[in-house]
Design a protein around this motif. Structure first.
Motif, mmCIF file in Angstrom:
data_model
loop_
_atom_site.group_PDB
_atom_site.id
_atom_site.type_symbol
_atom_site.label_atom_id
_atom_site.label_comp_id
_atom_site.label_asym_id
_atom_site.label_seq_id
_atom_site.Cartn_x
_atom_site.Cartn_y
_atom_site.Cartn_z
ATOM 1 N N LYS A 112 75.911 96.970 50.700
ATOM 2 C CA LYS A 112 76.385 96.286 51.765
ATOM 3 C C LYS A 112 77.922 96.363 51.703
ATOM 4 O O LYS A 112 78.422 96.208 50.432
ATOM 5 C CB LYS A 112 75.788 94.796 51.624
ATOM 6 N N ASN A 113 78.424 96.268 52.756
ATOM 7 C CA ASN A 113 80.011 96.267 52.858
ATOM 8 C C ASN A 113 80.573 94.930 53.144
ATOM 9 O O ASN A 113 81.983 94.858 52.937
ATOM 10 C CB ASN A 113 80.453 97.424 53.760
ATOM 11 N N ASN A 114 79.863 93.860 53.513
ATOM 12 C CA ASN A 114 80.480 92.761 53.877
ATOM 13 C C ASN A 114 79.938 91.501 53.173
ATOM 14 O O ASN A 114 78.769 91.481 52.916
ATOM 15 C CB ASN A 114 80.247 92.454 55.603
ATOM 16 N N GLY A 115 80.542 90.408 53.150
ATOM 17 C CA GLY A 115 79.876 89.386 52.455
ATOM 18 C C GLY A 115 80.645 88.435 51.565
ATOM 19 O O GLY A 115 82.253 88.685 51.545
ATOM 20 N N VAL A 116 80.333 87.288 51.267
ATOM 21 C CA VAL A 116 81.201 86.630 50.102
ATOM 22 C C VAL A 116 81.143 86.820 48.853
ATOM 23 O O VAL A 116 80.234 86.762 48.378
ATOM 24 C CB VAL A 116 80.817 85.064 50.938
ATOM 25 N N LEU A 117 82.291 87.055 48.314
ATOM 26 C CA LEU A 117 82.504 87.705 46.876
ATOM 27 C C LEU A 117 82.565 86.543 46.068
ATOM 28 O O LEU A 117 82.032 86.545 45.068
ATOM 29 C CB LEU A 117 83.784 88.382 46.956
ATOM 30 N N TYR A 118 83.451 85.191 46.594
ATOM 31 C CA TYR A 118 83.470 84.176 45.671
ATOM 32 C C TYR A 118 83.865 83.038 46.253
ATOM 33 O O TYR A 118 84.406 83.104 47.392
ATOM 34 C CB TYR A 118 84.735 84.314 44.597
ATOM 35 N N GLU A 119 83.212 81.852 45.800
ATOM 36 C CA GLU A 119 83.299 80.783 46.842
ATOM 37 C C GLU A 119 83.439 79.117 45.877
ATOM 38 O O GLU A 119 82.429 79.391 45.085
ATOM 39 C CB GLU A 119 82.418 80.414 47.904
ATOM 40 N N ASN A 120 84.284 78.624 46.194
ATOM 41 C CA ASN A 120 84.278 77.148 45.633
ATOM 42 C C ASN A 120 84.719 76.282 46.419
ATOM 43 O O ASN A 120 84.818 76.453 47.619
ATOM 44 C CB ASN A 120 85.140 77.062 44.141
ATOM 45 N N GLN A 121 84.989 74.878 45.963
ATOM 46 C CA GLN A 121 85.073 73.966 47.068
ATOM 47 C C GLN A 121 86.631 73.960 47.610
ATOM 48 O O GLN A 121 86.857 73.250 48.628
ATOM 49 C CB GLN A 121 84.905 72.413 46.325
ATOM 50 N N LEU A 122 87.580 74.848 47.063
ATOM 51 C CA LEU A 122 88.627 75.040 47.607
ATOM 52 C C LEU A 122 88.862 76.141 48.399
ATOM 53 O O LEU A 122 89.473 76.475 49.243
ATOM 54 C CB LEU A 122 89.897 74.934 46.496
ATOM 55 N N LEU A 123 88.337 77.399 48.008
ATOM 56 C CA LEU A 123 88.740 78.770 48.422
ATOM 57 C C LEU A 123 87.614 79.449 48.639
ATOM 58 O O LEU A 123 86.411 79.296 47.567
ATOM 59 C CB LEU A 123 89.531 79.438 47.317
ATOM 60 N N GLN A 124 87.575 80.322 49.514
ATOM 61 C CA GLN A 124 86.468 81.145 49.598
ATOM 62 C C GLN A 124 87.025 82.734 49.872
ATOM 63 O O GLN A 124 88.090 82.971 50.630
ATOM 64 C CB GLN A 124 85.655 81.107 50.954
ATOM 65 N N ILE A 125 86.638 83.707 49.105
ATOM 66 C CA ILE A 125 87.190 84.969 49.243
ATOM 67 C C ILE A 125 85.973 85.905 49.671
ATOM 68 O O ILE A 125 84.840 85.989 48.911
ATOM 69 C CB ILE A 125 87.360 85.420 47.687
ATOM 70 N N GLY A 126 86.185 86.412 50.803
ATOM 71 C CA GLY A 126 85.364 87.376 51.299
ATOM 72 C C GLY A 126 85.846 88.803 51.426
ATOM 73 O O GLY A 126 86.985 89.100 51.294
#
Length: 967
Positions: free
Chosen positions: A753-767
């Motif tokens: 899969k090439n797309n998606g959310v790699l990391y997430e917390n209550q402040l920051l989302q890394i996709g």
């Protein structure tokens, strides 16, 4: 709780309340209240030996008067004195008065805190509960400072009674909400997790609420709660309603606790441990199975409790996005709710299916309900449900159904509620351009938008149709003909006049050969609308007139007469007057060649991100930070199969037909790709240019040597900062004063899969969003600000042979920043990767740049396959692995995963039809490596045998390790 004796009935209070109720007017009520206040004041001042009962009664009267809306400026000390009483009723009234009336800045806070400390240390559970309730109700910073360390100690103490544990957990939850910086993380965090195993379900429920909130702040401290939550949830869903009789609500076992446990699990990725993951899957399957059972009661409370657990389970399935079977089952269950008689269920089903539509596993299943959703759009009485139906149609749209969905949305637009018309217009415009294979259809769609809802068509929409017409020669003649016919209507919206003036001014010559659309007729048609338009539109039409002089010399005299008229040369608007004077002078003195040069056809616009999409994101708010991550998920097979949808922002992701963009170069433009790019957007500065990143030797756990991305400081409101480092394929945020979840190697679903959310917390989302072709690839890394506060001093860099262009140093609340990495596969020399330890404040996430990303599928006949298979027969060229199936052995899912892995699935090659055979080529900058694979499933033993043969032994081993993890 102590019982109240008859002597505590406070007859005087009952009489006073009765008198107030019997008052015939407001004046009578005020008079009675003033009389009572005077009496109470005299009692407090005069009688120094007032007994506890009298104090309690008068304090109760003051509290009642306050609740009626009158100010109370005395009696606070008497209420504080009641806290020292040993009688429950007196202490209770004292705490109640303080909770309601005492200000957090009151001088009495220190006295109140001392009384609370005495009750907390008394070991009397009733008094301890009253004190904890008061702390939670007041919730001031002063109380947090005084008791933030004491409450956790009470919570985890071994001799604390269950009722006190419940109160302590909820009190700590309140303090963490009001003053999170004052709640210390210490030894108690490891012990509070074990409250999930408590025998008292009330304690478990309160502890789950607390742990869920704390896990969002410091996931690493509470990661052990996952296994305990799964175990507790399993016991609940597998138990009969009689097993948990005290916590069964209308035949549903512990529904509130089940919901809270499911929400806690949504704070974490799917469990890595196979046993825990299997047990969780069983729980979710059980919940879905129970939803199919006949209801045990016809009462609404039963269905509400049952559906609350079901929807939370579906939310967890969507959050994990890793089990195709569960996702499809969830979709089918929601589909049954689409026609439910209960409006709230229909709304929730539509809302959940919007999220499911973005999953590659369940998108096709969602599409099967398109007729039901369209029917809801037409017949639903509740506007909020109709709006969710529009959202779902937008989410499920792809190339196969785009024309149908756009037609239905256009049809609905004529009768749509005014509150949602603008959003529908934006969505129709985005879908029309995203899936426009035939641009004539796109032009027709936008013109229909203007006809049906012209007042709601923003400038961005008609800008887009002009840009597309100018950039694509094949549609220019059709666009000119279509707008000419549309302008002949007696009443035209002004936006249609703008589009018509622009397009006819540029391309009117393409239809001038028809006598029905001669130059003079075109001019007369446009000029007939002139006096009905606003000043900006008139200015545009004047520009179209001067273009006509260049295109059609035969109408020069007619247009000059219009420009010479007093209504133009002496126009009150300076812009119109200046244009008329300048255009008239230009037409008189300029030669034909000069006119042709000055008024030549507009050149193609450079491509940028769609401002229509940006407008829709802004309108929808910061709830969805990564719509771009979902834009390309259309038309994919399960788990990242062959990509059929064209790329969206920045169009030609790989620069096919041109070299990879280097630093300080613009992205290449490709006319044949998606339309979701825009020339009118002024926000390009937020998107830095690309830097090529060399993906060097494939290292341990399949990561590149040179992959290094660094996300610099985020200074939030001047307090604390977030630094994200990604050394050697790692994303490593460092968060002083705040702890984050240390993510393991990227989820295995990213292999296919090439797309998606790699990391997430209550402040920051890394996709991530990426695309690969042969030895080249491009990866978009999105950093989304999930808060409403602006991130300042934000910087990002790639540490490799080149550096990344500095990004915009500010990231607004709800906005996202994009970084682009161009990737090249160069060689296969094994190297070691750097590993970073660190404190609990650090996280490490590996970027999903795996060897199979450079896998290009190759079609082969059976003869060619076996001939090549024999050629790769050396022992070092073959790797074979026998392993147990981790997931269900579904044939279609297996096929999709092999294709998503990058290999071409060769049907009819293997003599055994149940086996899977694939072929492909790994591309590097200097060489190509042929790869053949064979997967043999044994459904009875639930085992697989995977065989790979390549011309490089290291490649065989890497591919085998990667692919085997998918099954």
């Amino acid at each position: 709780m102590p019982t109240v004796s008859k002597g505590d009935g406070m007859r005087g209070l009952a009489v006073f309340i009765s008198d107030i109720r019997n008052c015939k007017s407001k004046e009578a009520e005020i008079k009675r209240i003033n009389k009572e206040l005077a009496n109470i004041r005299s009692k407090f001042k005069g009688d120094k030996a007032l007994d506890g009962y009298s104090k309690k009664k008068y304090v109760c009267k003051l509290l009642f008067i306050f609740l009626l809306g009158h100010d109370i400026d005395f009696g606070h000390m008497e209420a504080v004195n009641l806290l020292s009483s040993n009688k429950y009723t007196e202490k209770q009234i004292g705490y109640l008065f303080i909770s309601v009336l005492v200000n957090s800045n009151s001088d009495l806070i220190s006295l109140i805190n001392n009384a609370i400390k005495n009750d907390l240390s008394s070991r009397n559970p009733t008094f301890m509960n009253l004190a904890l309730h008061c702390i939670a109700n007041v919730g001031s910073r002063e109380m947090a400072e005084a008791f933030a360390a004491e409450v956790p100690r009470i919570l985890v103490a071994g001799d604390t009674m269950d009722s006190v544990k419940q109160s302590a957990a909820l009190c700590l939850l309140r303090l963490n909400t009001t003053s999170p910086d004052l709640v210390p993380m210490g030894e108690w965090t490891a012990r509070v997790v074990h409250l999930l195993n408590d025998q008292h379900l009330g304690v478990v429920t309160a502890a789950t609420s607390l742990i869920t909130t704390l896990a969002q702040k410091s996931p690493e401290d509470f990661k052990t709660s996952v296994s305990l939550a799964v175990a507790r949830l399993s016991r609940i869903v597998s138990s009969a309603s009689t097993d948990l009789q005290d916590y069964t609500y209308y035949f549903v076992a512990a529904p509130w606790l089940s919901v809270k446990l499911l929400r806690l699990l949504q704070c974490y990725p799917p469990p890595e441990d196979g046993a825990i993951r299997g047990r969780l899957t069983e729980c979710l399957e059980t919940i879905l199975n129970k939803a199919q059972e006949p209801p045990k009661s016809k009462k609404v409370q039963h269905s509400n409790a049952k559906n609350a657990v079901l929807f939370e389970a579906i939310s967890l399935i969507i959050h994990h996005d890793s089990e195709p079977t569960l996702l499809v089952r969830a979709c089918n269950q929601l589909g049954q709710f689409l026609q439910h008689r209960e409006t709230n269920l229909r709304y929730l089903a539509l809302e959940s299916m919007c999220t499911l539509a973005s999953s590659e596993f369940s998108h096709e299943a969602v599409k099967t309900h398109i007729e039901t959703v369209i029917n809801a759009l037409k017949s639903e009485r509740d506007v909020s449900v109709r709006q969710r139906a529009v959202d779902l149609l937008y989410a499920m749209c792809d190339r196969s159904n785009a024309k149908q969905i756009v037609a239905e949305m256009l049809s609905y637009l004529e009768t749509a509620d005014y509150s949602i018309r603008e959003e529908i217009v934006l969505k129709v415009a985005i879908l029309a351009e995203k899936y426009a294979v035939d641009y004539t259809w796109y032009v027709d769609t936008i013109l229909n938008l203007i006809r049906f809802a012209g007042d709601y068509v923003s400038d961005e929409v008609w800008y887009r149709v002009i840009q597309i017409v100018i950039n694509r020669d094949e549609v220019q003649g059709y666009a000119a003909k279509t707008v000419f016919e549309a302008l002949q209507a007696p009443a035209c919206h002004e936006n249609l006049v703008k589009v018509g003036g622009y397009i006819l001014g540029e391309f009117g010559n393409l239809i001038a050969g028809d006598s029905r659309s001669s130059p003079l007729i075109q001019f007369d048609l446009l000029h007939s609308k002139f006096h009905l338009c606003s000043v900006p539109t008139r200015a545009l039409l004047l520009s179209a007139y001067i273009k006509f002089i260049n295109l059609f010399p035969e109408v020069k005299g007619t247009i000059q007469e219009v420009l010479r008229s007093d209504s133009q040369l002496r126009n009150a608007d300076v812009e119109l007057q200046q244009r008329a004077v300048e255009y008239l002078r230009l037409s008189c003195i300029a030669s034909t060649d000069i006119l042709a040069t000055v008024l030549e056809e507009m050149p193609p616009f450079p491509e940028r991100e769609s401002s229509i999409l940006a407008k829709l994101k802004k309108k929808k708010g910061p709830g969805n930070l990564h719509p771009d991550l979902d834009e390309n998920r259309k038309e994919r097979s399960v788990n990242g199969g062959t990509v059929a949808a064209s790329p969206t922002p920045s169009t030609d992701l790989l620069g096919l037909g041109s070299t990879i963009a280097t630093q300080n170069s613009a992205p290449p433009v490709s006319k044949g790709t998606s339309l979701l790019v825009d020339v009118f957007s002024e926000n390009i500065a937020a998107f830095p240019v690309e830097t090529p990143v060399a993906v060097g030797p494939v290292a341990d756990e399949n990561f590149s040597r040179l992959e290094r991305v660094s996300v610099g400081q985020i200074l939030k409101g001047g307090r604390g900062f977030l630094t994200a480092l990604i050394p050697h394929g790692y994303i490593k945020p460092k968060i002083p004063d705040m702890r984050c979840l240390p993510l393991a190697p990227f989820p295995s679903r990213f292999v296919c899969k090439n797309n998606g959310v790699l990391y997430e917390n209550q402040l920051l989302q890394i996709g991530l969003k990426s695309e690969f072709r042969q030895n080249l690839g491009r990866m978009y890394v999105f950093f989304g600000n999930k808060t409403s506060t602006q991130f300042m001093n934000f910087a990002a860099s790639v540490v490799c042979q080149d550096t990344l262009q500095p990004a915009d140093p500010t990231v607004d609340g709800g906005a996202q920043l994009q970084q682009i990495l161009n990737i090249e596969c160069r060689c296969f020399t094994p190297v070691s990767t750097h590993r970073y330890g660190g404190t609990l404040q650090n996280i490490a996430v590996k970027l999903p740049i795996t060897l199979n990303k450079f896998f290009q599928p190759t079609e082969m006949t059976s003869q060619d396959f076996f001939q090549r298979w024999k050629q790769l027969g050396a022992p070092q060229q073959e790797v074979q692995k026998i392993f147990k199936a981790k997931n269900s052995m579904d044939t279609e899912v297996t096929k999709a995963k092999i294709m998503g892995f990058g290999a071409a699935l060769l049907d009819g090659v293997d003599p055994n039809p149940s086996n899977f055979v694939g072929a492909g080529v790994i591309h590097t900058k200097t060489t190509q490596v042929g790869c053949l694979l064979r997967l043999e499933p044994n459904t009875q033993a639930q085992m697989y045998r995977l065989t790979l043969r390549t011309s490089r032994d290291t490649v065989s081993q890497r591919l085998c390790d990667l692919l085997s993890e998918q099954f």
